[in-house]
Write a protein that holds these residues in place. Structure first.
Motif, mmCIF file in Angstrom:
data_model
loop_
_atom_site.group_PDB
_atom_site.id
_atom_site.type_symbol
_atom_site.label_atom_id
_atom_site.label_comp_id
_atom_site.label_asym_id
_atom_site.label_seq_id
_atom_site.Cartn_x
_atom_site.Cartn_y
_atom_site.Cartn_z
ATOM 1 N N GLY A 1 1.322 -11.837 -33.555
ATOM 2 C CA GLY A 1 0.231 -11.094 -32.935
ATOM 3 C C GLY A 1 0.035 -11.479 -31.476
ATOM 4 N N TYR A 2 0.189 -12.775 -31.195
ATOM 5 C CA TYR A 2 0.052 -13.265 -29.818
ATOM 6 C C TYR A 2 1.133 -12.656 -28.929
ATOM 7 C CZ TYR A 2 0.004 -16.679 -25.974
ATOM 8 O OH TYR A 2 -0.034 -17.291 -24.738
ATOM 9 N N VAL A 3 2.377 -12.696 -29.400
ATOM 10 C CA VAL A 3 3.488 -12.131 -28.634
ATOM 11 C C VAL A 3 3.267 -10.638 -28.396
ATOM 12 C CG1 VAL A 3 5.947 -11.559 -28.740
ATOM 13 C CG2 VAL A 3 5.179 -13.852 -29.359
ATOM 14 N N ALA A 4 2.853 -9.922 -29.436
ATOM 15 C CA ALA A 4 2.661 -8.476 -29.315
ATOM 16 C C ALA A 4 1.584 -8.131 -28.296
ATOM 17 C CB ALA A 4 2.306 -7.884 -30.678
ATOM 18 N N LEU A 5 0.488 -8.909 -28.284
ATOM 19 C CA LEU A 5 -0.590 -8.584 -27.352
ATOM 20 C C LEU A 5 -0.242 -9.019 -25.932
ATOM 21 C CD1 LEU A 5 -3.176 -7.042 -27.500
ATOM 22 C CD2 LEU A 5 -4.423 -9.167 -27.894
ATOM 23 N N LEU A 6 0.522 -10.095 -25.774
ATOM 24 C CA LEU A 6 1.024 -10.449 -24.442
ATOM 25 C C LEU A 6 1.870 -9.303 -23.881
ATOM 26 C CD1 LEU A 6 2.313 -14.157 -24.430
ATOM 27 C CD2 LEU A 6 0.438 -13.198 -23.083
ATOM 28 N N ARG A 7 2.731 -8.762 -24.729
ATOM 29 C CA ARG A 7 3.589 -7.654 -24.296
ATOM 30 C C ARG A 7 2.736 -6.432 -23.934
ATOM 31 N NH1 ARG A 7 7.073 -8.077 -28.127
ATOM 32 N NH2 ARG A 7 8.610 -9.246 -26.920
ATOM 33 N N THR A 8 1.677 -6.202 -24.695
ATOM 34 C CA THR A 8 0.777 -5.093 -24.379
ATOM 35 C C THR A 8 0.114 -5.284 -23.023
ATOM 36 O OG1 THR A 8 0.340 -4.641 -26.715
ATOM 37 C CG2 THR A 8 -1.303 -3.862 -25.135
#
Length: 218
Positions: free
Chosen positions: A85-92
């Motif tokens: 989830g952290y990686v996905a939101l950083l990418r967002t």
């Protein structure tokens, strides 16, 4: 602090989209304090809100999730976070145009739980994200490996082991643990985490250590 903030301003000038600064380091090193200080210096110099903090702690699993998985006593270790989830939101944050709101979870140390939407990024062009495992990249913890490539610059905040131990003891006791339980948590979990994080030190672009009211480069 002003010199460090100026470094971020220079690095971020002309950067397309958002500039992501990562501050890594062992638990108790003072990452949150440094991140807030950089944010405040950047905003003060700009006369506007151009930066905000995106803490990794917002991706702690909830106590209920950890209790169900039997890992509550290991809270703070790499697998007690939602790394995906952290990686996905950083990418967002990287991919979303300025002006489009992106909600980011924070962590409440009073209730010991993540708080959805604790901060909202909108026009902020600089993101300061801080946490233990930003530089982790090994086969034992593959979920964290995508973090480093998403960051435009990474710093590692170091601190003497005795200082870390003292700070963590105080943190756990303030959080409701008995002194004995706090010492057990520090010895058997926190310091093991610190050793793991210290092994990532060489992957940072800059290594810092607190010196009086400021910071020095190691």
């Amino acid at each position: 602090m002003a010199e460090l903030a100026a470094r971020v301003r220079r690095r971020s000038e002309g950067h397309p989209g958002r500039f992501l600064l990562g501050i890594a380091g062992p638990p108790g090193a003072g990452k949150s304090t440094l991140a807030r200080g950089i944010r405040d210096e950047l905003n003060l110099a700009a006369g506007a809100t151009i930066a905000d903090v995106a803490p990794m702690d917002g991706f702690h699993l909830t106590s209920a999730q950890m209790r169900a998985a039997g890992i509550l006593d290991r809270k703070g270790e790499p697998d007690t976070f939602d790394a995906d989830g952290y990686v996905a939101l950083l990418r967002t944050l990287r991919d979303t145009a300025l002006g489009t709101p992106v909600s980011w979870p924070t962590y409440d140390r009073d209730i010991h739980e993540p708080v959805p939407g604790g901060v909202v990024f909108d026009r902020q062009s600089i993101v300061v994200t801080e946490g233990n495992y930003l530089l982790l990249d090994d086969r034992a913890h593959p979920a964290w490996a995508p973090v480093r490539p998403l960051l435009d610059e990474t710093w590692y905040l170091d601190a003497p082991r005795r200082i870390i131990e003292q700070r963590l003891l105080r943190r756990h006791i303030r959080g409701g643990r008995t002194p004995e339980a706090a010492r057990t948590k520090v010895a058997h979990s926190d310091l093991r985490n610190a050793a793991l994080v210290e092994s990532t030190r060489t992957r940072a672009d800059l290594v810092l250590r607190k010196a009086g009211r400021g910071y020095r480069f190691d």
